[in-house]
Design a protein around this motif. Structure first.
Motif, mmCIF file in Angstrom:
data_model
loop_
_atom_site.group_PDB
_atom_site.id
_atom_site.type_symbol
_atom_site.label_atom_id
_atom_site.label_comp_id
_atom_site.label_asym_id
_atom_site.label_seq_id
_atom_site.Cartn_x
_atom_site.Cartn_y
_atom_site.Cartn_z
ATOM 1 N N VAL A 52 54.834 -19.059 -1.188
ATOM 2 C CA VAL A 52 53.503 -19.199 -1.790
ATOM 3 C C VAL A 52 52.443 -19.420 -0.710
ATOM 4 C CG1 VAL A 52 52.087 -20.640 -3.319
ATOM 5 C CG2 VAL A 52 54.420 -20.025 -3.994
ATOM 6 N N ALA A 53 52.832 -20.119 0.361
ATOM 7 C CA ALA A 53 51.884 -20.420 1.447
ATOM 8 C C ALA A 53 51.393 -19.156 2.156
ATOM 9 C CB ALA A 53 52.522 -21.372 2.447
ATOM 10 N N PHE A 54 52.097 -18.025 1.972
ATOM 11 C CA PHE A 54 51.643 -16.770 2.574
ATOM 12 C C PHE A 54 50.496 -16.129 1.801
ATOM 13 C CE2 PHE A 54 55.301 -16.900 5.308
ATOM 14 C CZ PHE A 54 54.880 -16.179 6.418
ATOM 15 N N CYS A 55 50.172 -16.709 0.628
ATOM 16 C CA CYS A 55 49.127 -16.102 -0.198
ATOM 17 C C CYS A 55 47.784 -16.791 0.017
ATOM 18 C CB CYS A 55 49.527 -16.186 -1.670
ATOM 19 S SG CYS A 55 51.037 -15.270 -2.015
ATOM 20 N N ASP A 56 46.748 -15.969 0.048
ATOM 21 C CA ASP A 56 45.369 -16.443 0.107
ATOM 22 C C ASP A 56 45.087 -17.342 -1.111
ATOM 23 O OD1 ASP A 56 42.495 -15.557 1.401
ATOM 24 O OD2 ASP A 56 42.316 -15.868 -0.754
ATOM 25 N N GLU A 57 44.205 -18.312 -0.951
ATOM 26 C CA GLU A 57 43.857 -19.222 -2.062
ATOM 27 C C GLU A 57 43.425 -18.438 -3.310
ATOM 28 O OE1 GLU A 57 44.070 -22.456 -2.577
ATOM 29 O OE2 GLU A 57 44.829 -23.002 -0.597
ATOM 30 N N GLN A 58 42.774 -17.291 -3.071
ATOM 31 C CA GLN A 58 42.323 -16.451 -4.189
ATOM 32 C C GLN A 58 43.209 -15.223 -4.352
ATOM 33 O OE1 GLN A 58 40.071 -17.459 -6.385
ATOM 34 N NE2 GLN A 58 40.113 -19.328 -5.163
ATOM 35 N N GLY A 59 44.408 -15.270 -3.747
ATOM 36 C CA GLY A 59 45.322 -14.127 -3.793
ATOM 37 C C GLY A 59 45.850 -13.843 -5.191
ATOM 38 N N SER A 60 46.311 -12.597 -5.374
ATOM 39 C CA SER A 60 46.848 -12.167 -6.671
ATOM 40 C C SER A 60 48.171 -11.438 -6.490
ATOM 41 C CB SER A 60 45.877 -11.204 -7.370
ATOM 42 O OG SER A 60 44.660 -11.835 -7.688
ATOM 43 N N LEU A 61 49.142 -11.783 -7.323
ATOM 44 C CA LEU A 61 50.379 -11.004 -7.420
ATOM 45 C C LEU A 61 50.242 -10.087 -8.630
ATOM 46 C CD1 LEU A 61 53.146 -13.731 -6.784
ATOM 47 C CD2 LEU A 61 51.926 -12.308 -5.110
ATOM 48 N N LEU A 62 50.351 -8.780 -8.373
ATOM 49 C CA LEU A 62 50.199 -7.777 -9.431
ATOM 50 C C LEU A 62 51.584 -7.183 -9.690
ATOM 51 C CD1 LEU A 62 47.292 -8.158 -8.209
ATOM 52 C CD2 LEU A 62 46.872 -5.764 -8.694
ATOM 53 N N TRP A 63 52.399 -7.950 -10.375
ATOM 54 C CA TRP A 63 53.789 -7.550 -10.552
ATOM 55 C C TRP A 63 54.010 -6.887 -11.910
ATOM 56 C CZ3 TRP A 63 57.081 -12.253 -8.389
ATOM 57 C CH2 TRP A 63 56.878 -12.347 -7.009
ATOM 58 N N PRO A 64 54.992 -5.989 -11.993
ATOM 59 C CA PRO A 64 55.232 -5.281 -13.257
ATOM 60 C C PRO A 64 55.655 -6.230 -14.371
ATOM 61 C CG PRO A 64 56.440 -4.234 -11.440
ATOM 62 C CD PRO A 64 55.922 -5.541 -10.925
ATOM 63 N N GLY A 71 45.717 -17.104 -7.684
ATOM 64 C CA GLY A 71 45.573 -18.510 -7.268
ATOM 65 C C GLY A 71 46.916 -19.204 -7.128
ATOM 66 N N ARG A 72 46.873 -20.329 -6.406
ATOM 67 C CA ARG A 72 48.089 -21.037 -6.009
ATOM 68 C C ARG A 72 49.031 -21.357 -7.182
ATOM 69 N NH1 ARG A 72 48.991 -22.633 -0.700
ATOM 70 N NH2 ARG A 72 47.582 -20.870 -0.482
ATOM 71 N N ASN A 73 48.475 -21.909 -8.288
ATOM 72 C CA ASN A 73 49.336 -22.333 -9.406
ATOM 73 C C ASN A 73 50.048 -21.160 -10.068
ATOM 74 O OD1 ASN A 73 48.690 -24.973 -8.985
ATOM 75 N ND2 ASN A 73 47.180 -25.094 -10.641
ATOM 76 N N ALA A 74 49.272 -20.118 -10.377
ATOM 77 C CA ALA A 74 49.852 -18.948 -11.050
ATOM 78 C C ALA A 74 50.857 -18.247 -10.141
ATOM 79 C CB ALA A 74 48.737 -17.994 -11.480
ATOM 80 N N ILE A 75 50.549 -18.180 -8.855
ATOM 81 C CA ILE A 75 51.451 -17.530 -7.895
ATOM 82 C C ILE A 75 52.755 -18.324 -7.765
ATOM 83 C CG2 ILE A 75 51.751 -17.093 -5.410
ATOM 84 C CD1 ILE A 75 48.840 -16.063 -5.404
ATOM 85 N N LEU A 145 46.161 -11.066 -0.100
ATOM 86 C CA LEU A 145 45.065 -11.046 -1.072
ATOM 87 C C LEU A 145 45.538 -10.378 -2.369
ATOM 88 C CD1 LEU A 145 42.097 -11.897 -1.216
ATOM 89 C CD2 LEU A 145 41.476 -9.597 -0.493
ATOM 90 N N PHE A 146 46.318 -9.309 -2.223
ATOM 91 C CA PHE A 146 46.940 -8.627 -3.362
ATOM 92 C C PHE A 146 48.350 -8.204 -2.963
ATOM 93 C CE2 PHE A 146 42.408 -7.597 -3.789
ATOM 94 C CZ PHE A 146 42.153 -7.919 -5.107
ATOM 95 N N ASP A 147 49.269 -8.339 -3.895
ATOM 96 C CA ASP A 147 50.608 -7.793 -3.680
ATOM 97 C C ASP A 147 51.057 -7.108 -4.957
ATOM 98 O OD1 ASP A 147 53.169 -7.506 -2.211
ATOM 99 O OD2 ASP A 147 53.913 -8.677 -3.897
ATOM 100 N N MET A 148 51.503 -5.878 -4.812
ATOM 101 C CA MET A 148 51.858 -5.074 -5.984
ATOM 102 C C MET A 148 53.094 -4.259 -5.683
ATOM 103 S SD MET A 148 49.212 -2.681 -8.096
ATOM 104 C CE MET A 148 49.244 -2.829 -9.879
ATOM 105 N N PHE A 149 53.930 -4.029 -6.702
ATOM 106 C CA PHE A 149 55.071 -3.119 -6.520
ATOM 107 C C PHE A 149 55.389 -2.446 -7.844
ATOM 108 C CE2 PHE A 149 57.060 -7.117 -7.787
ATOM 109 C CZ PHE A 149 58.103 -6.729 -8.601
ATOM 110 N N ASN A 150 56.118 -1.353 -7.764
ATOM 111 C CA ASN A 150 56.665 -0.727 -8.969
ATOM 112 C C ASN A 150 57.888 0.114 -8.596
ATOM 113 O OD1 ASN A 150 55.805 1.945 -8.298
ATOM 114 N ND2 ASN A 150 53.753 1.487 -9.081
ATOM 115 N N THR A 151 58.654 0.466 -9.621
ATOM 116 C CA THR A 151 59.927 1.151 -9.417
ATOM 117 C C THR A 151 59.757 2.659 -9.157
ATOM 118 O OG1 THR A 151 62.123 1.531 -10.365
ATOM 119 C CG2 THR A 151 60.267 1.564 -11.891
#
Lengths: 155, 155
Positions: A52-64, A71-75, A145-151
């Motif tokens: 989690v520490a690798f994510c920006d305070e306002q970062g977003s995980l855009l996972w399938p 943000g930290r809590n949601a991430i 800031l953003f991380d996303m993946f898909n199959t």
């Protein structure tokens, strides 16, 4: 003449500084690549806090199959739910790394493989691609800031 | 002294130019937002040529259930296959737009809705999120370096 020499020197130093800035993109790319690899290690180790520490305070995980986690809590919550999957194993490797000329924004993109056991205990594996946008922090480190993946697999 | 004044003037102009460059980020963001909206219109119109023209020569579409499509030919093929789906309708809207200080790399991210008819003629709809990385071209236009999306819906 002494003053003029000083001014000329200032101009030369300024131009050299800007030229050097242009040439730091390779090392900025190396830094982003290193951050990408270090983040991947925290997933291999299932180290939630470090991941989690690798994510920006306002970062977003855009996972399938999940809404955006910003943000930290949601991430933390989303990452923990992934790490809790039985036999969860995720690895990835970047094919492309790039950075803006100003060295404050960059990206990595490549392929991942993912395996786990489903609810019935059956091993499942998946492979696909990812795209991560990295933002340079005030302390010089790079964070997600953003991380996303898909199959890649057919539906 | 005349030479020194000229040098000083050159320094001031250089500094003003860099200061101005720093202040163009808002308009760079507006340009990226406009490119995102214009690209979306080509999807609403299913205009294959115009849709593909929004992609960088080395751009990649990172779409679900498909390998990465990089470069004009692969992007044309993948986009055409989407446009060929019966009753295909895709719309999207950015929630976040950002750009590097140097104004050469930026991103848009937001939500999409997608509907179509499946092989049996049954209407299907999906909603999710997307992330697009934009690269400024030599002519000043913004083109898609990476485009990725995935569903919010549970598996």
């Amino acid at each position: 003449m002494k003053t003029m020499k000083r001014v000329m020197l200032a101009v030369v130093i300024t131009l050299m500084a800007f030229a050097a800035k242009g040439q730091t993109n390779t090392s900025a790319e190396d830094s982003i690549r290193a951050a990408d690899a270090a983040w991947e290690k925290t997933y291999e180790a299932k180290d939630l806090e470090k991941a989690v520490a690798f994510c920006d305070e306002q970062g977003s995980l855009l996972w399938p199959n999940s809404p955006v986690a910003t943000g930290r809590n949601a991430i933390t919550k989303l990452t923990a739910s992934a790490f809790a999957i039985p036999d969860f194993r995720l690895t990835w490797h970047p094919d492309k790394v790039g950075v803006a000329r100003s060295g404050d924004l960059g990206y990595t993109s490549g392929s991942y493989t993912w395996s786990f056991k489903d609810a019935s205990g059956k091993p499942v594996s998946d492979k696909g691609k990812y795209l991560t946008v990295w933002k340079k922090q005030a302390d010089g480190s790079w964070k997600v800031l953003f991380d996303m993946f898909n199959t890649d697999m057919p539906q």
